[in-house]
Design an enzyme around this catalytic site. Sequence first.
Site, PDB file in Angstrom:
ATOM      1  N   SER A  78      -1.086  -4.135 -11.137  1.00  0.00           N
ATOM      2  CA  SER A  78      -1.787  -3.040  -9.458  1.00  0.00           C
ATOM      3  C   SER A  78      -2.609  -3.097  -9.333  1.00  0.00           C
ATOM      4  CB  SER A  78      -1.927  -1.894 -10.836  1.00  0.00           C
ATOM      5  OG  SER A  78      -2.024  -0.422  -8.656  1.00  0.00           O
ATOM      6  N   HIS A 114       9.543   4.071  -5.178  1.00  0.00           N
ATOM      7  CA  HIS A 114       8.798   4.853  -6.478  1.00  0.00           C
ATOM      8  C   HIS A 114       9.081   5.070  -7.306  1.00  0.00           C
ATOM      9  CE1 HIS A 114       4.191   3.727  -4.698  1.00  0.00           C
ATOM     10  NE2 HIS A 114       4.143   3.925  -6.070  1.00  0.00           N
ATOM     11  N   LYS A 159       7.050  -3.923  -1.460  1.00  0.00           N
ATOM     12  CA  LYS A 159       8.225  -2.867  -1.730  1.00  0.00           C
ATOM     13  C   LYS A 159       7.554  -2.085  -0.865  1.00  0.00           C
ATOM     14  CE  LYS A 159       7.093  -1.449  -6.205  1.00  0.00           C
ATOM     15  NZ  LYS A 159       6.559  -0.173  -6.341  1.00  0.00           N
TER      16      LYS A 159
END
Lengths: 382, 382, 382, 382
Positions: free
Chosen positions: D129, D278, D254
């Site tokens: 991330s 998510h 994504k």
Amino acid sequence: MPRCHWRVAARSAIVDPMEITPSPPPVCLADFAALARTVLPPPVWDYVDGGSGTEVTLGHNRAALDRVGVLPRMLTGVATPSLRTRLLGREYAMPVGVAPMAYQRLVHPDGEPALAAAAGAAGVPYLASILGSTPIEQVTATGAEVWFQLYWLRERALVVDLLARVRDAGCRALVVTVDVPVLGRRRRDLRNAFRLPPELVAANLPGGRDDLAHGGTPGVTQVTVDSGAAFAPALSWADLRWLGEHCDLPLIVKGLLDPVDAVRAAEAGAQAVVVSNHGGRQLDGAPASVTMLPEVVAAVGDRCEVLLDSGIRGGVDVLRALALGAAGVLVGRPMLWALASGGQAGAGTALALLADELRDALALAGCADPAAARQLRTVPMG
Amino acid sequence: MPRCHWRVAARSAIVDPMEITPSPPPVCLADFAALARTVLPPPVWDYVDGGSGTEVTLGHNRAALDRVGVLPRMLTGVATPSLRTRLLGREYAMPVGVAPMAYQRLVHPDGEPALAAAAGAAGVPYLASILGSTPIEQVTATGAEVWFQLYWLRERALVVDLLARVRDAGCRALVVTVDVPVLGRRRRDLRNAFRLPPELVAANLPGGRDDLAHGGTPGVTQVTVDSGAAFAPALSWADLRWLGEHCDLPLIVKGLLDPVDAVRAAEAGAQAVVVSNHGGRQLDGAPASVTMLPEVVAAVGDRCEVLLDSGIRGGVDVLRALALGAAGVLVGRPMLWALASGGQAGAGTALALLADELRDALALAGCADPAAARQLRTVPMG
Amino acid sequence: MPRCHWRVAARSAIVDPMEITPSPPPVCLADFAALARTVLPPPVWDYVDGGSGTEVTLGHNRAALDRVGVLPRMLTGVATPSLRTRLLGREYAMPVGVAPMAYQRLVHPDGEPALAAAAGAAGVPYLASILGSTPIEQVTATGAEVWFQLYWLRERALVVDLLARVRDAGCRALVVTVDVPVLGRRRRDLRNAFRLPPELVAANLPGGRDDLAHGGTPGVTQVTVDSGAAFAPALSWADLRWLGEHCDLPLIVKGLLDPVDAVRAAEAGAQAVVVSNHGGRQLDGAPASVTMLPEVVAAVGDRCEVLLDSGIRGGVDVLRALALGAAGVLVGRPMLWALASGGQAGAGTALALLADELRDALALAGCADPAAARQLRTVPMG
Amino acid sequence: MPRCHWRVAARSAIVDPMEITPSPPPVCLADFAALARTVLPPPVWDYVDGGSGTEVTLGHNRAALDRVGVLPRMLTGVATPSLRTRLLGREYAMPVGVAPMAYQRLVHPDGEPALAAAAGAAGVPYLASILGSTPIEQVTATGAEVWFQLYWLRERALVVDLLARVRDAGCRALVVTVDVPVLGRRRRDLRNAFRLPPELVAANLPGGRDDLAHGGTPGVTQVTVDSGAAFAPALSWADLRWLGEHCDLPLIVKGLLDPVDAVRAAEAGAQAVVVSNHGGRQLDGAPASVTMLPEVVAAVGDRCEVLLDSGIRGGVDVLRALALGAAGVLVGRPMLWALASGGQAGAGTALALLADELRDALALAGCADPAAARQLRTVPMG
């Protein structure tokens, strides 16, 4: 949020103020329900919370909303969505109105003016019930945009008088509720033998005599059937047309589920219809409002606007309604919860939360504004 | 409502009368269930309440009714709906009959005459079971409109005798139950080793000998299979035609689910069929009655009337059945609950509640009468 | 029913015999589960009761059966239905077989011979597992009709030897299980670190060496993957054809769900297939067996017989399977429950209950025999 | 597994180490949830576990997966399936990646390098991330295959700098998350007033200043809306095309659910899309990811690869995703559970369990490898 009003207003000391610990700030509308349940006497809570019969329609309203999957769109270039919405030719801060609800002083001493003021501050319409516990003039004096909700009086002359009074008070629209030929059988109220406290009056009825309407038992008596009652039971489409001709305010018909009825309402002059089963309080066994919404939207086309109520509890529910074609929604019980637990400030907080949630939901769905949300695709979820 | 009879009638002091506090008045039929459960010995409660096998069909009956959404119509000009209904060429006060149920003195000492009298006072037909614990003549003597329910006796001569007796007693119709070639396996009764108390007799059987039928264990023994039993097991459509020819009362066939069977019943002379799975007490795994209703209605067309039973618990359920095409419904367990908890007065209260609920439901759906309800649209709910 | 065996057989005194009160007689197969749970050590109960993974397929098996509504037919002239059924060219007392299950001495010291004898007395086939804890010859010596269930041994010569032994022992059919290329991951067994007690052996494997198969951990180890194990992992349709050619017993393929596989099995020589997900013990996430049954029946036509297992718990489940086109069913766990709680007598009671339930279900559905049930219509229930 | 890190790392002694008894070894990923819940402070658990709004989408993700029945194929000749998979032109040990998750030092002091090392040892990609609490260079130094996940920075020059840094660090792919124009409203975090501890920094942001992104409240603040924040809110497809042109790593998009968006992503240069809501943390009310997967697969055809995330909890879920056409899946929360409860070793155990489960599931379904699983048929389960 101010201290709970009920500590002062409650006639019987059901809640000991000393035992109330500070509540955490609400993060969603449901939090106000928990607060309201704490401060309201159980029969008042039941009157607000309950539905008719087995409450199957009350449950369908939520279950059907939860099954509406909204398919978000990505990379649409939206920064902060606008919530502004045109309803009935006027612009409001978001596609939400406060649903008409009777006797708001039942849950908080500040009653209708408090809730109307909160709505006004939030830039959304406040729908004032004919069964308000405060005269309509005091409601419009808050500066809110007020739509007046009408149950039809038996004497047509009184209707004419009331229409004039409503217009003079500055109301912006007339909302005729058509799903109450009789009151739904609300078992909780029957069990509680629920009655209005004597100091509450139907302040918009002639002489403030609420007994004209229902003898002080709003959840119980058949409002419009008893010969002594104020409300007319056997209304027809001809009556609606007459009303449209005698009222120079925009006309909204509230309480339809059938697309055929929606088309007739539009043809009879309605500028908007509210698809509603009265929050599950009238015909138990009726379908969820949101179940019928897409058919109504398709049937009326651009003949009138379509609003939804029954079951809206947050910004995502508003998004669902928009995605299924509604122009906006009405929110009922959550506003009473917020009023009960925090008066005008509580109601303001609730409306601000709802706006925040809707803004986020629109952003997450890739919508620049409510109109864009009406183009979203929905997906039924198991 | 009178004091609970069981304080007097109970042979073993299961309930101490001193411990019974006054109950609040029932607001719906389900409230009588709670009352009955209090006053009935648990095995009797189980006999009344239970279904066969895993009770999956018992559960389907309610779940399927709850999923029938009825779409109300607004502004139809209806004031107070009429409930009056024609069934089998006679007019009744509402589209409801009391379902045939055996041995009603099991739940209250006043038994069949009390329930029949309540039905008579309410203007609805009372279906008297061949396994009644009171002779049919005492039932018709109440002045009620009585339809006699028949399990077919092994000896055809006895059937002929019984038909004459039933006609002489003034019964208005003959209801042949066709879904009991054997009794369903009711696990609760098996666990309880449930048996009728010795003083209860099958008062309509020759010599009052209920042992002819099932040896005192109504929930257990295969009524019609054992060679010593009174009832004929292997009935056919030819038998039904024979019955139609030897009976000058209107013939009703009760216990069908398959549209093909319904058409055959009509062709064999039935003036009405009752779509029923025997309240979930016969074939566990059978579909809900209401699931099959629309197909049966479509299949028989105007060849005969169609009634529904199994799962009706309130006025909205009657509305659902009407909207799906039924001419009326039978109500079973709720009437036993009411009889158990309040005798004739209890049963009268229950029927009055049901009429009130149905009247309100019709009004809320915009229907002037039961016939109008048959034009309503239904919407499946999740 | 005899006293619980576990008082004698249990190595650790988990259950104090003095604390066991007499149980009421079982009224359905589920009652044996409660009895078995009382007498079995928890890890053995878990081994019997559990499924693989999240047990979602285990749950689907029941849920899908409960949703099969069977539409009964009335007045078909049936008195007492016959249960007799032809399977694989032989006649049996009912369309039910005892599913193959490993190590039955794990739940009762009398093990396989007791269950086989009960099946024999009831006139139904007993499927003997290759992982039996008693040699097959002792099983067939009970006089039961025995079908031998095969997991394929790695060494083909051993398979040939075993086929001869099975034929010599008098088995009537060979059942090849095809859904265990590896064992499903049964989380309960993993948590319990479940292992067979050392005195239990795989009595049909060469030298009784169960360690060849799975090292004593039937619920855990991948039986056929480890290079040291006895079972062949990578079987193909060619192997099945080879088996058909080297075996003069009727061949049954057990463990199919896909209609395409069923057709291939029939084309490879199978006289029957068993639609099965191994009782939810192999691929978690596989559909319910009954969900796939109608497609398999339609696909194979009259090329072979179709049996069902996974989830059968009573006579109505057998009726459901028949109505969906099965020739019969296998019953697994309920037979272990009955064996555990009552040995041969318990198993006999369970089979008698199942026959009673099926006879009643057929009668209530209007069917003279199992073949008639295959003409019944089914209705999906919510 | 090593002793729980939290005994050392916890700033407040929420868990008394003396009271922790040895845990049984995990048999599935869900077991790590129980362990993590024990060691994490409740607000951290809620931050990991929670979803947005009413968490209806969070629940849909699991419910929809559980309804995917996968039809296994038998006798396909498969011994031990291979799990090896090509994703983005590189080969991995299984069709699974570790989903990008912020601030992994929040749950374990070893943070990102521990989880990356576990992924590397397992041969699966680790998605790092941008909000990692460890600089990306330390993550790639573990030797893992690292894909870098990007939230778009407001200043395009910083994006360019970051792309260079990411490439220099040896990342294999760039994953652009497109479903976070604002953060979803996570009510648990709001109730907990959840904030990052001060020692945690966004180590990949310029100067490590996580306040640029969200002022230390990842679950609360609207990351990209506030004018002072680092992330750009109003991204469009043009931005994505620009990114594709300025990045020589394979590009993955994504956070798509809509097939139309997936096609646009492919056309804008994406080599893969991740169908994701998510993990139920963004638009509450969005459909389950797996619900949209088949449409996305059909829409993109061979224009790009399709991955799935949201709700994957075991090998069978991976099989379901493959059977519905995915090339692979991302696993999120379970990896944090494992990291929290056991550091790198815990994460390694979790990945090994997942590989075991997937290998067994493929074998049970008759698949030689993940590609074969994409030919499996799925069956909707009630």
